[in-house]
Scaffold this motif. Structure first.
Motif, PDB file in Angstrom:
ATOM      1  N   GLN A  81      46.772  47.605  33.180  1.00  0.00           N
ATOM      2  CA  GLN A  81      45.456  47.079  33.116  1.00  0.00           C
ATOM      3  C   GLN A  81      45.650  45.764  32.233  1.00  0.00           C
ATOM      4  O   GLN A  81      46.229  45.791  31.131  1.00  0.00           O
ATOM      5  N   SER A  82      45.089  44.570  32.623  1.00  0.00           N
ATOM      6  CA  SER A  82      45.096  43.466  31.848  1.00  0.00           C
ATOM      7  C   SER A  82      44.128  43.494  30.730  1.00  0.00           C
ATOM      8  O   SER A  82      43.003  44.018  31.013  1.00  0.00           O
ATOM      9  N   SER A 101      34.527  50.540  36.416  1.00  0.00           N
ATOM     10  CA  SER A 101      33.850  50.187  37.609  1.00  0.00           C
ATOM     11  C   SER A 101      34.631  50.195  38.889  1.00  0.00           C
ATOM     12  O   SER A 101      35.848  50.468  38.812  1.00  0.00           O
ATOM     13  N   TRP A 114      36.727  49.108  42.168  1.00  0.00           N
ATOM     14  CA  TRP A 114      37.662  47.982  42.219  1.00  0.00           C
ATOM     15  C   TRP A 114      37.561  47.292  43.381  1.00  0.00           C
ATOM     16  O   TRP A 114      37.300  47.923  44.691  1.00  0.00           O
ATOM     17  N   THR A 115      37.735  46.032  43.538  1.00  0.00           N
ATOM     18  CA  THR A 115      37.889  45.183  44.832  1.00  0.00           C
ATOM     19  C   THR A 115      39.378  44.868  44.762  1.00  0.00           C
ATOM     20  O   THR A 115      40.106  44.661  44.002  1.00  0.00           O
ATOM     21  N   GLU A 129      40.132  41.754  44.502  1.00  0.00           N
ATOM     22  CA  GLU A 129      40.272  40.674  43.187  1.00  0.00           C
ATOM     23  C   GLU A 129      40.474  41.395  41.836  1.00  0.00           C
ATOM     24  O   GLU A 129      41.052  40.844  40.960  1.00  0.00           O
ATOM     25  N   THR A 130      40.338  42.893  41.848  1.00  0.00           N
ATOM     26  CA  THR A 130      40.247  43.421  40.451  1.00  0.00           C
ATOM     27  C   THR A 130      41.482  44.382  40.620  1.00  0.00           C
ATOM     28  O   THR A 130      41.797  45.107  39.504  1.00  0.00           O
ATOM     29  N   PHE A 131      41.942  44.757  41.812  1.00  0.00           N
ATOM     30  CA  PHE A 131      43.055  45.879  41.822  1.00  0.00           C
ATOM     31  C   PHE A 131      44.064  45.340  42.789  1.00  0.00           C
ATOM     32  O   PHE A 131      43.794  44.832  43.851  1.00  0.00           O
ATOM     33  N   SER A 132      45.395  45.280  42.321  1.00  0.00           N
ATOM     34  CA  SER A 132      46.452  44.938  43.175  1.00  0.00           C
ATOM     35  C   SER A 132      47.627  45.972  43.065  1.00  0.00           C
ATOM     36  O   SER A 132      47.752  46.819  42.204  1.00  0.00           O
ATOM     37  N   THR A 149      41.224  40.511  31.436  1.00  0.00           N
ATOM     38  CA  THR A 149      40.213  40.406  32.399  1.00  0.00           C
ATOM     39  C   THR A 149      39.854  41.982  32.930  1.00  0.00           C
ATOM     40  O   THR A 149      38.844  42.056  33.804  1.00  0.00           O
ATOM     41  N   GLY A 150      40.694  42.842  32.508  1.00  0.00           N
ATOM     42  CA  GLY A 150      40.367  44.215  33.175  1.00  0.00           C
ATOM     43  C   GLY A 150      40.932  44.630  34.213  1.00  0.00           C
ATOM     44  O   GLY A 150      40.617  46.068  34.672  1.00  0.00           O
ATOM     45  N   ASN A 151      41.490  43.672  35.037  1.00  0.00           N
ATOM     46  CA  ASN A 151      42.197  43.917  36.436  1.00  0.00           C
ATOM     47  C   ASN A 151      43.139  45.016  36.350  1.00  0.00           C
ATOM     48  O   ASN A 151      44.042  45.301  35.243  1.00  0.00           O
TER      49      ASN A 151
END
Length: 156
Positions: free
Chosen positions: A32-33, A2, A4-5, A7-10, A36-38
């Protein structure tokens, strides 16, 4: 994959890497975690060492290299964990091929300042190699240039 925001992509630019250095040998590691999928992108002069966090799975490694006298962003995706299953390897390759433009766009967007400092890289080719134990799924694909990912939205 999906969109990313924050919060989900660093993104982590690890010293000595900066918006100016290094050019050749600048390395990117996408991971990727598993929980969490981050997504995490590390930018440095060496590939990220994932042994620090066993919850992360490496997705893509890429780096700026000279190729036939020109700069190119060359990357590798290792399809692991499916050593005895051709079908699973095929499915994973198809998923990565579908999601690869999003990963490249995230990489290019995250390192925009670097690309502004080196505009010659905007038209450099992006080449990604798939590495599996099954020869029929190994191969390289050309994904355009960074300029395309900065100018054109990715349609999902």
């Amino acid at each position: 994959m999906s969109e990313w925001t924050s919060e989900t992509f660093s993104v982590n630019i690890a010293p000595p890497a900066t918006a100016f250095y290094p050019l050749e040998g600048r390395k990117y590691t996408f991971s990727q975690s598993e929980y969490t999928g981050n997504l995490f992108l590390s930018i440095s002069n060496q590939f990220s060492n994932l042994t620090v966090d066993s919850n992360l799975t490496e997705i893509l490694q890429a780096e700026w290299v000279t190729f036939m006298g020109e700069y190119a962003l060359k990357g590798k995706i290792s399809i692991k964990g499916s050593d005895n299953d051709r079908r699973l390897t095929q499915v994973r390759c198809m998923i990565f091929q579908k999601d690869l433009p999003k990963l490249i766009r995230a990489l290019v967007t995250a390192d925009q300042q670097f690309l502004k400092n080196y505009p010659l890289l905007l038209d450099a080719p992006i080449m990604i190699h798939f590495d599996t134990i099954f020869p029929e799924y190994n191969g390289s694909i050309q994904l355009g240039s960074p300029r395309q990912y900065l100018m054109n939205p990715i349609v999902t």
